[in-house]
Design a protein around this motif. Structure first.
Motif, PDB file in Angstrom:
ATOM      1  N   TRP A 127       4.799  10.406   2.496  1.00 45.38           N
ATOM      2  CA  TRP A 127       3.631  11.269   2.723  1.00 45.38           C
ATOM      3  C   TRP A 127       3.602  12.080   4.013  1.00 45.38           C
ATOM      4  N   THR A 172      -5.004  -1.971  -9.044  1.00 49.04           N
ATOM      5  CA  THR A 172      -6.320  -2.087  -9.671  1.00 49.04           C
ATOM      6  C   THR A 172      -6.368  -1.545 -11.100  1.00 49.04           C
ATOM      7  N   SER A 212       2.542   5.133  -8.329  1.00 48.15           N
ATOM      8  CA  SER A 212       1.313   4.346  -8.360  1.00 48.15           C
ATOM      9  C   SER A 212       0.893   4.207  -9.817  1.00 48.15           C
ATOM     10  N   TRP A 234     -12.148   1.900  -4.233  1.00 51.18           N
ATOM     11  CA  TRP A 234     -11.428   1.988  -5.506  1.00 51.18           C
ATOM     12  C   TRP A 234     -10.802   0.664  -5.941  1.00 51.18           C
ATOM     13  N   GLN A 237       1.860   5.246   9.139  1.00 50.94           N
ATOM     14  CA  GLN A 237       0.816   4.222   9.208  1.00 50.94           C
ATOM     15  C   GLN A 237       1.041   3.201  10.323  1.00 50.94           C
TER      16      GLN A 237
HETATM   17  C1  PNW Z   1      -0.948   3.116  -1.506  1.00 47.64           C
HETATM   18  N1  PNW Z   1      -4.403   3.398  -6.879  1.00 47.64           N
HETATM   19  O1  PNW Z   1      -1.866   4.054  -1.987  1.00 47.64           O
HETATM   20  C2  PNW Z   1      -0.064   3.733  -0.436  1.00 47.64           C
HETATM   21  O2  PNW Z   1       1.287   3.761  -0.833  1.00 47.64           O
HETATM   22  C3  PNW Z   1      -0.171   3.089   0.917  1.00 47.64           C
HETATM   23  O3  PNW Z   1       0.327   3.956   1.914  1.00 47.64           O
HETATM   24  C4  PNW Z   1      -1.615   2.688   1.169  1.00 47.64           C
HETATM   25  O4  PNW Z   1      -1.874   2.291   2.471  1.00 47.64           O
HETATM   26  C5  PNW Z   1      -1.935   1.587   0.179  1.00 47.64           C
HETATM   27  O5  PNW Z   1      -1.646   1.978  -1.144  1.00 47.64           O
HETATM   28  C6  PNW Z   1      -3.381   1.104   0.245  1.00 47.64           C
HETATM   29  O6  PNW Z   1      -4.258   2.136  -0.069  1.00 47.64           O
HETATM   30  C7  PNW Z   1      -2.531   3.823  -3.182  1.00 47.64           C
HETATM   31  O7  PNW Z   1      -4.186   4.247  -7.755  1.00 47.64           O
HETATM   32  C8  PNW Z   1      -2.457   4.791  -4.151  1.00 47.64           C
HETATM   33  O8  PNW Z   1      -5.159   2.446  -7.133  1.00 47.64           O
HETATM   34  C9  PNW Z   1      -3.053   4.646  -5.372  1.00 47.64           C
HETATM   35  C10 PNW Z   1      -3.790   3.527  -5.639  1.00 47.64           C
HETATM   36  C11 PNW Z   1      -3.886   2.549  -4.713  1.00 47.64           C
HETATM   37  C12 PNW Z   1      -3.275   2.697  -3.469  1.00 47.64           C
END
Ligand code: PNW
Length: 506
Positions: free
Chosen positions: A144, A331, A248, A371, A40
């Protein structure tokens, strides 16, 4: 008369709700950081011996699957500009900085036969620069960006990845472990497996749902556990660090009492599938998940459950294989199930196995990401559930943050951080053992399939400028003051005409 009384009452209620909250102190032991990830921010996708990974591959695919045909080819150019990144970490007064290693930059063949010195130098320089200013590196081994060659061999669906990943990990412990005290093996296995292998929303963009994500999940858990034991057996006594996994986790609020089981299933299919094997006494997948997938598989005519089983040895290996539970929380969703859910999802599929619809309420504030609903009480509920389910493990909040479309005056991001930290403090007062908090992200960066269209940074990045200029947002000033005073102050207003200072005395 009645109307007037009603008006006065309503006004009183509204004013009371918006009354300024008293400042709250953070416990002394709580550490603060920010996070990023290699693909990223680094750019330099094919420089100095780095080989192709799965994000390079899809970023160069025609037609382009990423919004605006953005790529991470240059990203924030942190490969070149890492000193500026560390300077920002100093401006904020961070205790630690979380970043990830690019496997294909360190091991261009994917395997231990060739170590790319230029890649190693980059991470050595970054680690040393951080430590020079007393900022602890917190290193994610895998965020990732799998080497493309390993994907061609089946990636996380091939059980040999247990060796591939643990060989890579052993090398990075040897290279960097003398200076790294916080290790995260994997970032968000659910996203790797479900979004990567079954719903085609992250690289490698596969859609083999109901099958591939479960193979991925099992292999990834065993690879994580083997890596944990390598650290434990070969490095811990001399290097003295701590190592865990990061999951997550949303909160899944039942629509009403009739949907409690749906809420629990949603949680178990997303968080429990990883947390349960590692943190429960069983060392195995959550019972409800095993049962749902086995029953569906049988009905569908499979000869065995589509969820692979752990061997007795694997259960021993996986159980307890984390010093802490890393949580990325953003969230909340409402969980819903009744007979009408049947037929909504293809079968077999992960979502059909889970059997839950998750949705957002229309009056929840939202970020720029589709989301991202702002529901701070969900964070409180999640943390207390983790405490109750797993005997109060040490927790590192490894990500939490808010997306906007850009702009330096990011009051909505500030509201998000304040309200989520408030909820976290409530949970800590209930006894939740939170040790560290990490804001996602230090700066705007490549937001996966959304490219550069969604901004999570405390610092805004001008991706069009040659130096990828980083400018502090209002939220950066607020975060800095919060860390300096160790206080959650709901009313502090920074003077943004003043430049950020560095106050570490070094
Ligand atoms: C994360 N959810 O992804 C990642 O670890 C990051 O690389 C990414 O840039 C960041 O969040 C923002 O998107 C997510 O379940 C995975 O709500 C899952 C969720 C949120 C973010």
């Amino acid at each position: 008369m009645l109307t007037l009384k009603f008006l006065v009452l309503t006004l009183g209620f509204v004013l009371n709700c918006h009354a300024q909250k008293e400042p709250r102190k953070f416990p002394e032991h709580l550490l603060f950081g920010t996070a990023t990830a290699s693909y990223q921010i680094e750019g330099a996708w094919n420089e100095d011996g780095k080989s192709e990974n799965i994000w390079d591959r899809i970023a160069h695919q025609v037609p382009c699957p990423i919004k605006n045909c953005d790529t991470g080819d240059d990203a924030n150019q942190s490969y070149r500009l890492y000193k500026r990144d560390v300077e920002m970490a100093r401006e904020l007064g961070l205790d630690f900085y979380r970043f990830s290693l690019s496997w294909s930059r360190i091991l261009p063949t994917s395997f231990p036969d060739v170590i790319n010195q230029a890649g190693v130098d980059y991470y050595n320089n970054l680690i040393d620069e951080l430590r020079k200013y007393n900022i602890e590196p917190m290193v994610t081994i895998y965020h990732w960006d799998l080497p493309q060659k390993l994907q061609d061999l089946g990636g996380w669906s091939n059980p040999h990845i247990v060796d591939w990943f643990s060989d890579y990990s052993r090398i990075v412990f040897k290279l960097f472990g003398d200076r790294v005290k916080y290790w995260i093996t994997m970032n968000e296995p659910r996203e790797v497996c479900v979004q990567g292998y079954s719903d085609g929303s992250l690289a490698p963009l596969l859609n083999i749902t109901g099958y591939a994500e479960y193979l991925c999940t099992k292999n990834l858990l065993v690879a994580h556990a083997k890596t944990y034991h390598i650290y434990n057996d070969e490095f811990r006594s001399t290097q003295g660090g701590t190592i865990g996994i990061t999951l997550s986790a949303k909160w899944y609020e039942p629509e009403n009492d009739d949907h409690m089981e749906a809420s629990e299933d949603h949680y178990q299919f997303e968080v429990g599938q990883y947390a349960y094997p590692i943190f429960s006494k069983t060392g195995d997948f959550p019972p409800s998940m095993k049962k749902r997938i086995a029953e569906n598989s049988e009905k569908q005519g499979f000869f065995r459950s589509r969820l692979p089983e752990f061997t007795a040895d694997e259960i021993e290996l996986v159980r307890g294989s984390s010093d802490f539970l890393g949580i990325n929380h953003y969230t909340t969703l409402i969980a819903y199930r009744n007979e009408s859910v049947d037929g909504v999802y293809d079968s077999p599929s992960y979502r059909h196995d889970m059997g839950v619809i998750g949705y957002a309420l229309s009056d929840w504030p939202k970020g720029a990401s589709s989301w991202l609903n702002v529901v701070p009480w969900g964070f409180y509920k999640l943390l207390t559930k983790i405490k109750d389910d797993f005997d109060n493990p040490p927790v590192i909040i490894a990500e939490n943050g808010f997306s906007s479309q850009g702009g330096l005056n990011d009051d909505d991001r500030i509201d998000y951080y304040r309200s989520y930290l408030d909820a976290m403090l409530d949970a800590m007062e209930e006894g939740c053992d939170v040790r560290a908090y990490t804001a996602w992200s230090l700066m705007d960066n490549f937001e996966w399939l959304e490219g550069y269209s969604e901004r999570f940074g405390l610092y805004e990045v001008d991706f069009k400028s040659p130096e990828k200029t980083r400018t502090p947002r209002k939220s950066a000033y607020i975060y800095k003051e919060m860390l300096r005073t160790r206080t959650l102050d709901f009313s502090y207003e920074p003077d943004m005409t003043k430049p950020m200072t560095i106050d570490d005395g070094l």
